[in-house]
Scaffold this active site. Structure first.
Site, PDB file in Angstrom:
ATOM      1  N   CYS A  81     -65.322  16.394  -2.400  1.00 56.01           N
ATOM      2  CA  CYS A  81     -63.946  16.671  -2.809  1.00 56.01           C
ATOM      3  C   CYS A  81     -63.670  16.262  -4.250  1.00 56.01           C
ATOM      4  O   CYS A  81     -62.894  16.925  -4.953  1.00 56.01           O
ATOM      5  CB  CYS A  81     -62.964  15.992  -1.860  1.00 56.01           C
TER       6      CYS A  81
ATOM      7  N   HIS B 149     -59.746  10.681  -0.546  1.00 54.33           N
ATOM      8  CA  HIS B 149     -59.846  12.134  -0.685  1.00 54.33           C
ATOM      9  C   HIS B 149     -59.222  12.544  -2.011  1.00 54.33           C
ATOM     10  O   HIS B 149     -58.229  11.970  -2.457  1.00 54.33           O
ATOM     11  CB  HIS B 149     -59.134  12.828   0.480  1.00 54.33           C
TER      12      HIS B 149
END
Length: 698
Positions: free
Chosen positions: A393, A614
């Protein structure tokens, strides 16, 4: 000479692959057969070298034209090949001294020589007109007379077979001198010896013992053709070979030497007997051949009248035949002198694994192997890169933000900001190309960059303390020393990043090698740090490498010194300058780190958001939002998360300061505040956030 032929052949193949859209095949070909300064990358240059201008125009005017030059050549060759035998002369009559052919008959015989694709005058201009020039020479379609079974006719000599045509008044005298000079002898009745001797005389090979047909075939020198020669259909037996050799010599006889004379005029001025006995076969062959590059002032055959067999570039021993090829201006698509290709070796692969994972025995997970920069198919989110599973990510967010930078703020279009997000496939691929090039160029300190390309095959066999996984072993590294060259190289291989396997892995390898492995280690606070941490997540060093070009371990501005006692200190490295893309971190809300102004106030209103391990992207459509750390009035931010399976854009309205807040927000439990809002408040303190009827992401 051989090198020139190889470059022309390679250019012809590349042109075919380009016309067919076989980009991956071209990439593989460039890997196995790299381009050089002699490579021909311009189609017009290639057409000129192969003399295909007329055929190219003819093909273009057809209802369904062929795309590539290779197809045009094949079509013409197939068309001509079916009528190959008709390339010979219609009349097979010979001029025999024993039969006392009169001059008038010779004239008639000469007049019967016709062309398959047009008369001689049409091919070579008025200077070689059959009707006006009594010394016109047969150009390749001359066919020998069929030999009579009688011994008498087998001794006859045909001037036509030698490609020599004289005025009617001169033919008898020339024939007589030829007979006397060659000293014909009576042949015995042995058919094999007779045929071999006759064949040898007709080819000008007089010295040495008579050989059998098989021996003669193995020792016969190949006919050397010039690039502009006409179709020569190679014979299958000795009788046809006589015609073939005589046709080849007659072609050269029709051209003009540099001194203005004809080859047959020079040959007729010599004593045939002494000349043929004193010269060897190679000299006689050289007498008959005329190099076209020495006769540019003479009449040249029209390209549309040639057989394509003459355009086949054989291994010619004479370098002068294609000497002009190396002088053709090369307009390479890439600056070849700045390129340096090298295959991946185990030493480099081991160093890469150590800096990425910490050990050469570690491998990329399936999540990383399957991840490329593939765009979303959702109509309203076509600008977004889709993440398949967790792990990469951080890389995807950095590239996504740079793609939005190119799309929103660096494209000179008049569309409204919202319309810019509705992009075509070509536009988003172009933005991805520019984004990848910018990140790599920045990592290379804006001086050079390295592009890692998947070659599709293993380039080294791992040994020792190294675990193979089929990724690093297939990489070819290409060094580029100019930004334009880098953009062009990435554009040629963008499919490997966008949709090919290992696209995300290839990209981080590019970034590491552009920065160089020693410099990446020097950037880190702890040299043993890695770029991929536990559970396959990106570390801050890897994200910083993509955002600012340095794999520093911190997000504050500049550097920080910590006193370790006894006069020692620890140097902590941060961000050196204002970045194009910013960063907002949830860790700052929890006072774990401090994000400096170089990342909080980037040049463009684009931020990579680090929240709950994230990375995602937050951006504005208005560039002036990044000009000041404070905003006096509310504004909109758009949020995109490639892993969230979004189906529509998420628009957030931010109310800076504590004075103005959305209705109902005062009573919200702080434990239920979405992490994204907490990240926004690290940039705009005490700001209120409205999700505009979108479901808040918790």
């Amino acid at each position: 000479m051989r090198k020139d032929v190889e470059e022309v052949a390679a250019a012809l193949v590349r042109e075919y692959l380009s016309r067919k859209g076989l980009k991956k095949t071209i990439a593989c070909m460039d890997e196995e057969l790299p381009r050089t300064n002699l490579s021909i990358n311009n189609r017009s240059d290639l057409r000129r070298i192969l003399h295909l201008e007329s055929l190219y125009k003819k093909n273009k005017s057809e209802e369904h034209p062929l795309k590539s030059m290779l197809e045009i050549m094949v079509k013409e060759q197939m068309k001509k090949g079916g009528d190959a035998k008709r390339c010979h002369l219609v009349d097979n009559r010979t001029l025999s001294a024993e039969e006392n052919v009169p001059a008038s008959a010779s004239t008639t015989t000469d007049a019967s020589y016709v062309w398959k694709d047009g008369d001689l005058a049409g091919q070579y201009g008025d200077s070689l007109s059959l009707s006006e020039s009594s010394s016109a020479v047969s150009q390749l379609t001359a066919s020998p007379a069929k030999e009579s079974p009688s011994p008498k006719s087998s001794k006859s000599v045909s001037l036509c077979e030698r490609g020599i045509f004289l005025p009617s008044s001169s033919q008898d005298s020339f024939l007589a001198s030829s007979k006397a000079g060659l000293g014909y002898e009576k042949k015995n009745s042995d058919v094999d010896g007779q045929g071999s001797r006759t064949s040898r005389m007709r080819r000008g090979i007089m010295a040495g013992p008579i050989t059998t047909s098989s021996q003669e075939n193995s020792r016969r020198r190949p006919v050397r053709r010039t690039p502009g020669s006409l179709c020569l259909d190679k014979p299958e037996d000795d009788s046809d070979r006589v015609s073939w050799m005589s046709q080849s010599s007659s072609l050269d006889a029709g051209l003009t030497e540099a001194d203005g004379t004809r080859p047959f005029e020079r040959a007729s001025s010599l004593s045939v007997s002494s000349h043929r006995q004193s010269m060897d076969s190679s000299e006689f062959d050289g007498l008959q051949r005329v190099k076209l590059h020495k006769n540019k002032s003479a009449c040249s055959p029209r390209v549309d009248g040639l057989h394509m067999a003459g355009l086949v570039l054989d291994d010619i021993e004479d370098d002068e035949d294609l000497c002009g090829l190396s002088t053709v201006p090369v307009s390479n698509s890439l600056p070849q002198h700045n390129l340096n290709k090298r295959p991946m070796d185990q030493q480099t692969a081991t160093a890469l694994k150590e800096i990425i994972f910490g050990s050469p025995m570690m491998c990329f997970s399936e999540e990383w192997k399957r991840q490329s920069f593939t765009f979303s198919h959702v109509p309203a989110l076509r600008y977004g890169i889709v993440q398949k599973k967790g792990g990469p990510c951080g890389v995807l967010a950095a590239v996504q933000a740079t793609v939005l930078q190119k799309l929103l703020f660096e494209r000179t279009i008049s569309d409204s900001s919202s319309e810019r997000l509705r992009v075509s496939d070509a536009v988003r691929t172009k933005c991805l190309t520019e984004a990848v090039a910018e990140i790599l160029w920045r990592a290379g300190d804006r001086k050079k960059a390295t592009v890692a390309i998947n070659s599709g095959r293993s380039l080294f066999t791992p040994v020792g303390h190294y675990r193979s996984e089929g990724v690093l072993e297939t990489i070819t590294c290409v060094d580029v020393e100019s930004l334009d060259g880098l953009k062009l190289l990435v554009e040629q291989n963008v499919q490997q990043f966008e949709s090919g396997p290992f696209g995300c892995i290839l990209f981080i390898i590019c970034a590491i090698l552009s920065r160089t492995i020693p410099m990446v280690r020097r950037d880190m606070d702890v040299p043993t740090s890695t770029l991929i941490g536990a559970h396959g997540y990106c570390t801050q060093e890897l994200v910083n490498l993509l955002l600012c070009g340095r794999a520093v371990s911190n997000v504050f501005d500049d550097e920080m010194k910590l006193d370790s006692g006894n006069g020692n200190f620890t140097l902590l490295k941060g961000i050196k300058e204002r970045c194009n893309i910013g960063l907002l971190s949830l860790f700052e809300h929890y006072n774990i780190c401090k994000v400096g102004s170089y990342l909080k106030t980037p040049r463009f209103p684009l931020w990579v958001v680090c929240s709950e391990s994230h990375f995602s992207v937050l951006f504005s459509l208005y560039e002036d939002l990044a000009s000041s750390p404070w905003s006096p009035r509310e504004f909109d931010l758009y949020y995109y998360d490639g892993l969230a399976n979004q189906q529509e854009p998420i628009r957030l309205t931010v109310y800076p300061g504590s004075a103005v807040k959305p209705s109902g927000s005062e009573d919200v439990d702080t434990d239920l505040i979405p992490p994204l809002e907490l990240c926004i408040r690290t940039r705009w303190a005490d700001a209120g956030v409205s999700w505009n009827e979108s479901e808040p992401i918790l």
